[in-house]
Design a protein around this motif. Structure first.
Motif, PDB file in Angstrom:
ATOM      1  N   ARG A  49      -0.509  10.276  -5.386  1.00  0.00           N
ATOM      2  CA  ARG A  49      -0.376   8.956  -4.759  1.00  0.00           C
ATOM      3  C   ARG A  49       0.833   8.882  -3.827  1.00  0.00           C
ATOM      4  NH1 ARG A  49       2.530   4.793  -7.580  1.00  0.00           N
ATOM      5  NH2 ARG A  49       3.778   5.593  -9.308  1.00  0.00           N
ATOM      6  N   TYR A  50       1.857   9.706  -4.068  1.00  0.00           N
ATOM      7  CA  TYR A  50       3.020   9.689  -3.184  1.00  0.00           C
ATOM      8  C   TYR A  50       2.673  10.349  -1.842  1.00  0.00           C
ATOM      9  CZ  TYR A  50       5.205   8.662  -7.655  1.00  0.00           C
ATOM     10  OH  TYR A  50       5.520   8.101  -8.873  1.00  0.00           O
ATOM     11  N   ALA A  51       1.925  11.424  -1.889  1.00  0.00           N
ATOM     12  CA  ALA A  51       1.440  12.033  -0.650  1.00  0.00           C
ATOM     13  C   ALA A  51       0.528  11.066   0.094  1.00  0.00           C
ATOM     14  CB  ALA A  51       0.701  13.333  -0.958  1.00  0.00           C
ATOM     15  N   HIS A  52      -0.259  10.310  -0.645  1.00  0.00           N
ATOM     16  CA  HIS A  52      -1.122   9.301  -0.025  1.00  0.00           C
ATOM     17  C   HIS A  52      -0.283   8.254   0.701  1.00  0.00           C
ATOM     18  CE1 HIS A  52      -4.495   6.561   0.530  1.00  0.00           C
ATOM     19  NE2 HIS A  52      -3.841   5.621  -0.125  1.00  0.00           N
ATOM     20  N   ALA A  53       0.829   7.837   0.101  1.00  0.00           N
ATOM     21  CA  ALA A  53       1.721   6.867   0.752  1.00  0.00           C
ATOM     22  C   ALA A  53       2.265   7.430   2.058  1.00  0.00           C
ATOM     23  CB  ALA A  53       2.864   6.501  -0.192  1.00  0.00           C
ATOM     24  N   ALA A  54       2.674   8.691   2.045  1.00  0.00           N
ATOM     25  CA  ALA A  54       3.195   9.309   3.269  1.00  0.00           C
ATOM     26  C   ALA A  54       2.124   9.394   4.347  1.00  0.00           C
ATOM     27  CB  ALA A  54       3.731  10.699   2.950  1.00  0.00           C
ATOM     28  N   GLU A  55       0.895   9.709   3.954  1.00  0.00           N
ATOM     29  CA  GLU A  55      -0.205   9.772   4.924  1.00  0.00           C
ATOM     30  C   GLU A  55      -0.495   8.401   5.518  1.00  0.00           C
ATOM     31  OE1 GLU A  55      -3.268  11.416   2.541  1.00  0.00           O
ATOM     32  OE2 GLU A  55      -2.356  13.421   2.452  1.00  0.00           O
ATOM     33  N   LEU A  56      -0.479   7.371   4.679  1.00  0.00           N
ATOM     34  CA  LEU A  56      -0.695   6.014   5.181  1.00  0.00           C
ATOM     35  C   LEU A  56       0.384   5.636   6.189  1.00  0.00           C
ATOM     36  CD1 LEU A  56      -1.690   3.692   2.176  1.00  0.00           C
ATOM     37  CD2 LEU A  56      -3.029   4.209   4.211  1.00  0.00           C
ATOM     38  N   HIS A  84       0.823  -1.209   0.000  1.00  0.00           N
ATOM     39  CA  HIS A  84       0.000   0.000   0.000  1.00  0.00           C
ATOM     40  C   HIS A  84       0.860   1.263   0.000  1.00  0.00           C
ATOM     41  CE1 HIS A  84      -3.899  -1.961   0.610  1.00  0.00           C
ATOM     42  NE2 HIS A  84      -3.322  -2.743   1.509  1.00  0.00           N
ATOM     43  N   VAL A  85       2.032   1.196   0.635  1.00  0.00           N
ATOM     44  CA  VAL A  85       2.954   2.331   0.676  1.00  0.00           C
ATOM     45  C   VAL A  85       3.978   2.249  -0.449  1.00  0.00           C
ATOM     46  CG1 VAL A  85       4.778   3.437   2.049  1.00  0.00           C
ATOM     47  CG2 VAL A  85       2.654   2.712   3.145  1.00  0.00           C
ATOM     48  N   MET A  86       4.442   1.053  -0.735  1.00  0.00           N
ATOM     49  CA  MET A  86       5.505   0.857  -1.717  1.00  0.00           C
ATOM     50  C   MET A  86       5.024   1.120  -3.145  1.00  0.00           C
ATOM     51  SD  MET A  86       7.830  -2.560  -2.051  1.00  0.00           S
ATOM     52  CE  MET A  86       6.430  -3.618  -2.468  1.00  0.00           C
ATOM     53  N   LEU A  87       3.802   0.703  -3.453  1.00  0.00           N
ATOM     54  CA  LEU A  87       3.176   0.958  -4.746  1.00  0.00           C
ATOM     55  C   LEU A  87       1.823   1.614  -4.483  1.00  0.00           C
ATOM     56  CD1 LEU A  87       3.987  -2.375  -6.626  1.00  0.00           C
ATOM     57  CD2 LEU A  87       4.962  -0.117  -7.097  1.00  0.00           C
ATOM     58  N   PRO A  88       1.830   2.866  -4.072  1.00  0.00           N
ATOM     59  CA  PRO A  88       0.590   3.495  -3.596  1.00  0.00           C
ATOM     60  C   PRO A  88      -0.416   3.730  -4.716  1.00  0.00           C
ATOM     61  CG  PRO A  88       2.346   5.117  -3.756  1.00  0.00           C
ATOM     62  CD  PRO A  88       2.983   3.790  -4.017  1.00  0.00           C
ATOM     63  N   GLU A  89      -1.687   3.606  -4.353  1.00  0.00           N
ATOM     64  CA  GLU A  89      -2.799   3.934  -5.244  1.00  0.00           C
ATOM     65  C   GLU A  89      -3.739   4.856  -4.481  1.00  0.00           C
ATOM     66  OE1 GLU A  89      -4.637   0.387  -6.664  1.00  0.00           O
ATOM     67  OE2 GLU A  89      -2.934  -0.186  -7.934  1.00  0.00           O
ATOM     68  N   ALA A  90      -3.763   6.112  -4.881  1.00  0.00           N
ATOM     69  CA  ALA A  90      -4.592   7.101  -4.183  1.00  0.00           C
ATOM     70  C   ALA A  90      -5.959   7.190  -4.841  1.00  0.00           C
ATOM     71  CB  ALA A  90      -3.920   8.469  -4.221  1.00  0.00           C
ATOM     72  N   PRO A  91      -7.047   7.226  -4.033  1.00  0.00           N
ATOM     73  CA  PRO A  91      -8.382   7.414  -4.616  1.00  0.00           C
ATOM     74  C   PRO A  91      -8.465   8.696  -5.428  1.00  0.00           C
ATOM     75  CG  PRO A  91      -8.505   6.874  -2.272  1.00  0.00           C
ATOM     76  CD  PRO A  91      -7.072   7.133  -2.573  1.00  0.00           C
TER      77      PRO A  91
END
Length: 398
Positions: free
Chosen positions: A55-62, A44-51
């Motif tokens: 998507r990189y900011a989404h990975a940091a938030e996760l 989920h963080v390594m290959l993030p998919e943001a709704p």
């Protein structure tokens, strides 16, 4: 090469559901399968998919949310992390992210801008080494291999399984960590996997001098479990006639059909014991063995490689003389697919619609070292170090 304060999952009972292979071997269906295993799977963080949105900011938030919820926690002190995957034993440590110029880390592959831009964006957003690079220490006297094997005699701190391979992890801190790294600190380290990640970490270190190290998994060249597999070539495309190709190859190779009932890969290993060899499988079920003739005029072959180390590789010779001959022989646009499993490559020809499959012997470790020492690069997909180093077992916040 130094110890570091690692960050690890605290749910030891479901660790197998939380780790994943490296990002660059995960196809979209596999990414979906891993993501469905657990909401905290590292993919989920390594290959993030943001709704929506970045998507990189989404990975940091996760990652921040996982830390706040206690799914991930940082160890109390600096340590190194010894990992056994099946028979292979290595150690996670922090290695200088200084690029290749000092020659303390030596590559053997060409990299591409797209993957590096992707990994750099993720690193900037998360400020964390989500996964490691994979390095090999020459370890001529076997000191590192013996030290790691000694650690692996104790009960592990954590255990998991990934793709059918058992994983065990030990945490070594204090003076024990420093002593463990000493045998690998004197000589250059050779890249096995992670060229894009290392170059990305080095670029990030130029932006942020405090982030001057990268998470690395180091294995001794003397480790009995260190395994390199070949990557076979499967070609799709009509109009490629075996008879014309075989006639073309007679100027370079001794040709003979693999006997019916013989194990093709076992036959290939014997055929290539003292010279370059490959097998070419055809849709009619026949398999032709090609063994390079001793008098083959390789010096006249363009594009074979810049250095003697590359020109000596089976994969370089077969790529130019065999694979490119098949690709250029037909009237239709070909498709080249890389396949790690020899049985899968043969099946693609016998019932999967492929025109031909070219099977190779593995590149040897000393050849990897020779190419890296020559500051040259191998053809694509020349090595497949098995098993792949898992992502998510240990993270390194910067």
């Amino acid at each position: 090469m130094v110890p570091f304060r690692g960050e690890r999952y605290r749910a030891a009972d479901r660790l197998s559901r939380l780790i994943a292979p490296p990002y660059d071997v995960i196809a979209p269906p596999e990414r979906a399968r891993l993501a469905a295993l657990d909401e905290h799977n590292i993919v989920h963080v390594m290959l993030p998919e943001a709704p929506v949105g970045d998507r990189y900011a989404h990975a940091a938030e996760l990652l921040a949310a996982w830390r706040a919820a206690g799914a991930l926690a940082r160890d109390a002190e600096d340590a190194v992390y010894v990992m056994a995957q099946g028979k292979r034993v290595g150690v996670f440590a922090a290695v200088a992210a200084e690029g290749y110029e000092p020659r303390r880390v030596r590559p053997h592959e060409k990299t591409h801008a797209g993957p590096k831009a992707d990994r750099l964006a993720l690193l900037r957003a998360t400020r964390t080494n989500i996964e490691s690079i994979f390095l090999i220490a020459p370890d001529a006297d076997g000191g590192l291999a013996r030290a790691l094997a000694g650690v692996a005699q104790a009960p592990p701190a954590a255990a998991a399984e990934l793709d059918g391979v058992a994983i065990r992890l030990w945490v070594v801190s204090g003076q024990g960590a420093t002593r463990l790294l000493a045998p690998a600190s004197r000589l250059p380290l050779y890249m096995a996997d992670g060229h894009h990640r290392y170059e990305t970490a080095s670029a990030y270190a130029r932006e942020n001098p405090a982030a001057d190290r990268v998470l690395a998994f180091i294995v001794s060249a003397r480790d009995p479990g260190l395994t390199i597999l070949p990557t076979h070539r499967v070609i799709f495309g009509a109009g490629r006639e075996p008879a014309a190709l075989l006639e073309r190859w007679r100027g370079w190779f001794d040709l003979a059909d693999v006997p019916q009932g013989a194990d093709p890969l076992g036959h290939l290993a014997i055929l290539g014991r003292d010279r370059t060899a490959c097998l070419v499988a055809w849709p009619d079920g026949s398999v032709t063995g090609l063994a390079l003739r001793p008098d083959a005029p390789l010096d006249s072959v363009p594009g074979l490689g810049a250095s003697p180390a590359v020109r000596a590789l089976d994969v370089a010779r077969v790529e130019i003389l065999v694979v490119k001959a098949i690709l250029s022989a037909g009237t239709s646009t070909p498709l080249l697919r890389y396949v790690a499993d020899g049985a899968d490559a043969l099946a693609a020809v016998r019932g999967g619609g492929a025109t031909a499959a070219v099977l190779l012997n593995p590149t040897r470790l000393e050849q990897v070292f020779a190419v890296a020492d020559a500051a040259d690069v191998m053809p694509p997909k020349s090595t497949y170090f098995f098993p792949k180093v898992p992502s998510g077992l240990v993270l390194r916040p910067l």
